[in-house]
Motif scaffolding. Structure first.
Motif, short mmCIF file in Angstrom:
data_model
loop_
_atom_site.label_atom_id
_atom_site.label_comp_id
_atom_site.label_asym_id
_atom_site.label_seq_id
_atom_site.Cartn_x
_atom_site.Cartn_y
_atom_site.Cartn_z
N THR A 1 -3.70 -1.08 -12.33
CA THR A 1 -2.69 -1.91 -11.69
C THR A 1 -3.28 -2.73 -10.54
OG1 THR A 1 -2.18 -0.15 -10.13
CG2 THR A 1 -0.90 -0.19 -12.19
N MET A 2 -2.45 -3.63 -10.03
CA MET A 2 -2.80 -4.41 -8.85
C MET A 2 -3.07 -3.49 -7.66
SD MET A 2 -3.10 -7.65 -7.88
CE MET A 2 -2.03 -8.65 -8.92
N GLU A 3 -2.33 -2.38 -7.57
CA GLU A 3 -2.50 -1.45 -6.46
C GLU A 3 -3.89 -0.80 -6.50
OE1 GLU A 3 1.51 -2.52 -6.90
OE2 GLU A 3 0.25 -1.55 -8.42
N THR A 4 -4.33 -0.39 -7.67
CA THR A 4 -5.66 0.22 -7.79
C THR A 4 -6.75 -0.81 -7.53
OG1 THR A 4 -4.81 1.83 -9.39
CG2 THR A 4 -7.18 1.49 -9.34
N TRP A 5 -6.57 -2.00 -8.06
CA TRP A 5 -7.50 -3.11 -7.81
C TRP A 5 -7.63 -3.35 -6.31
CZ3 TRP A 5 -6.18 -8.44 -6.44
CH2 TRP A 5 -7.21 -9.37 -6.64
N ASN A 6 -6.50 -3.37 -5.62
CA ASN A 6 -6.51 -3.58 -4.18
C ASN A 6 -7.17 -2.42 -3.44
OD1 ASN A 6 -5.56 -5.19 -1.82
ND2 ASN A 6 -4.38 -3.34 -1.40
N GLN A 7 -7.01 -1.21 -3.97
CA GLN A 7 -7.65 -0.05 -3.34
C GLN A 7 -9.17 -0.20 -3.34
OE1 GLN A 7 -6.25 3.67 -4.98
NE2 GLN A 7 -7.72 4.90 -3.84
N LEU B 1 -10.85 -3.13 -3.53
CA LEU B 1 -11.17 -4.23 -2.62
C LEU B 1 -11.09 -3.76 -1.16
CD1 LEU B 1 -9.23 -7.14 -4.34
CD2 LEU B 1 -11.70 -6.80 -4.30
N THR B 2 -10.10 -2.93 -0.85
CA THR B 2 -9.97 -2.40 0.51
C THR B 2 -11.18 -1.56 0.89
OG1 THR B 2 -7.56 -2.42 0.36
CG2 THR B 2 -8.53 -0.97 2.02
N ALA C 1 -12.39 -6.38 -9.72
CA ALA C 1 -12.58 -6.40 -8.27
C ALA C 1 -13.91 -7.05 -7.90
CB ALA C 1 -12.52 -4.97 -7.71
N TYR D 1 -14.22 -10.14 -5.27
CA TYR D 1 -14.65 -9.86 -3.91
C TYR D 1 -15.67 -10.90 -3.44
CZ TYR D 1 -16.11 -7.34 0.25
OH TYR D 1 -16.38 -6.98 1.56
#
Length: 359
Positions: free
Chosen positions: A77-83, A85-86, A114, A118
């Motif tokens: 998901t977008m949430e995991t992708w963002n995790q 990147l974070t 990601a 990035y």
């Protein structure tokens, strides 16, 4: 014994190394002292291999960070992708950092996406740990996340700098996941290699029993076939679409039932039979070939019946969101015999529904 393949993409070419105990052999990762690495993995794989890789990399002078995300298709998901990147940002990674995807197809796809985003693109390495990712998703540079309305609809074509395939990782793979990977293996035989399909009919039990020689040959052969297709059509403008046999139907199953309820390979298994039945209704495939495909899927311990909780009509909205759709028309990859397929640009909706209902 190690085998090395090259994916020929000019300045984006990269090696695929296949063998045993590769996670203990630093040279295959194409890294050098002074580099910085972030390992992206999941909570199933991390306890098995993460610390080993960190220790090996840091012993060679590589500063190594990591991020652990939840395991499963439902977390692509977008949430995991963002995790991921974070984690790159929080650890002050730069354009010279390297992202390593340690896990199955979900980790490979999300981490690869990601890496593509990035700082507008950093290098990444695929370290696939499931059969499905070793024979298919880690090769070719397709990276993506899922959306509730469609699988793999958000992503990028972005090639790794290396793929490191350790066959020993399959020893910790659950039997259901092993069978799911065999769906993609069988796919290669159907779409482009009848002799390989014949070999699978004889050796499928060896693969299920994790025979090293059989696995080594199988993984190498699948990667070789995929590398040939990717080299000819990197961004799926033409022939690379053949690799999607069964996926238009299968993705509909995954999206409708909720990602992770049916494994990707399980959905592709049923999807390939639906594609075969569609081809039969169009007069393009014989009953004998359909039966051979079905028998091999059964031997691989894969499902050959559509999910009972889905209505026939529920497939169509998902199929209309497939990436191969042109001008609102469903396009399908259909087998014409064992070892050959066609991409059919316009397939009648009623015929598709008839094919689905027969499985």
């Amino acid at each position: 014994m190690q085998k090395i393949l090259n994916v020929a993409l000019e300045n984006r070419s990269y090696p695929i190394t296949i063998g045993e105990n590769l996670l203990s052999q630093f040279e295959h990762f194409k890294l050098h002292s002074g580099q910085r690495v972030l390992i992206a993995t999941n909570d199933t794989i991390a306890p098995l291999y993460l610390q080993h890789l960190i220790d090996m990399f840091e012993a060679h002078g590589i500063k190594t960070d990591f991020v652990i995300v939840p395991d499963g298709e439902q977390y692509k998901t977008m949430e995991t992708w963002n995790q991921i990147l974070t984690a790159l940002l929080a650890n002050n990674h730069t354009r010279n950092s390297i992202l390593i995807a340690l896990g199955g197809g979900v980790i490979g796809d999300v981490a690869g996406f990601a890496a593509s985003a990035y700082q507008r693109g950093i290098k990444f390495i695929q370290v696939p740990t499931t059969l499905l990712s070793q024979v298919d998703s880690s090769v070719g540079g397709k990276t993506a996340i899922n959306h509730p309305l469609g699988k793999n609809m958000i992503g990028a074509f972005y090639q790794p700098q290396a793929v490191v395939i350790d066959i020993n990782c399959l020893k910790t793979l659950p039997p259901r996941e092993l069978s799911a990977g065999l769906a993609e293996v069988i796919k290669y035989g159907i779409i482009m290699d009848s002799e390989f399909f014949n070999w699978l009919e004889t050796h499928i039990d060896d693969l299920l029993n994790l025979d090293v020689d059989a696995l080594s040959y199988c993984i190498y052969h699948c990667c070789k076939l995929k590398a040939q297709v990717v080299a000819a059509d990197e961004t799926e403008q033409d022939m690379r679409a053949i690799l999607n046999l069964g996926h238009t139907y299968g993705h509909a199953i995954e999206a409708e039932l909720g990602y992770g309820n049916w494994l990707h390979g399980e959905a592709v298994s049923v999807g390939m039979l639906m594609a075969a039945q569609t081809a039969k209704l169009l007069g393009k495939l014989t009953d004998k070939d359909i039966q051979r495909i079905k028998n091999l899927l059964i031997k691989a311990k894969l499902p050959v019946k559509r999910p009972e909780q889905m209505t026939i009509e529920s497939y169509i909205p998902h199929m209309l969101r497939d990436k191969k759709v042109l001008s609102g028309q469903i396009r399908l990859v259909l087998p014409t015999k064992i070892g050959a397929v066609e991409v059919i640009d316009v397939v009648d909706k009623q015929l598709i529904l008839e094919a689905i209902s027969s499985i």
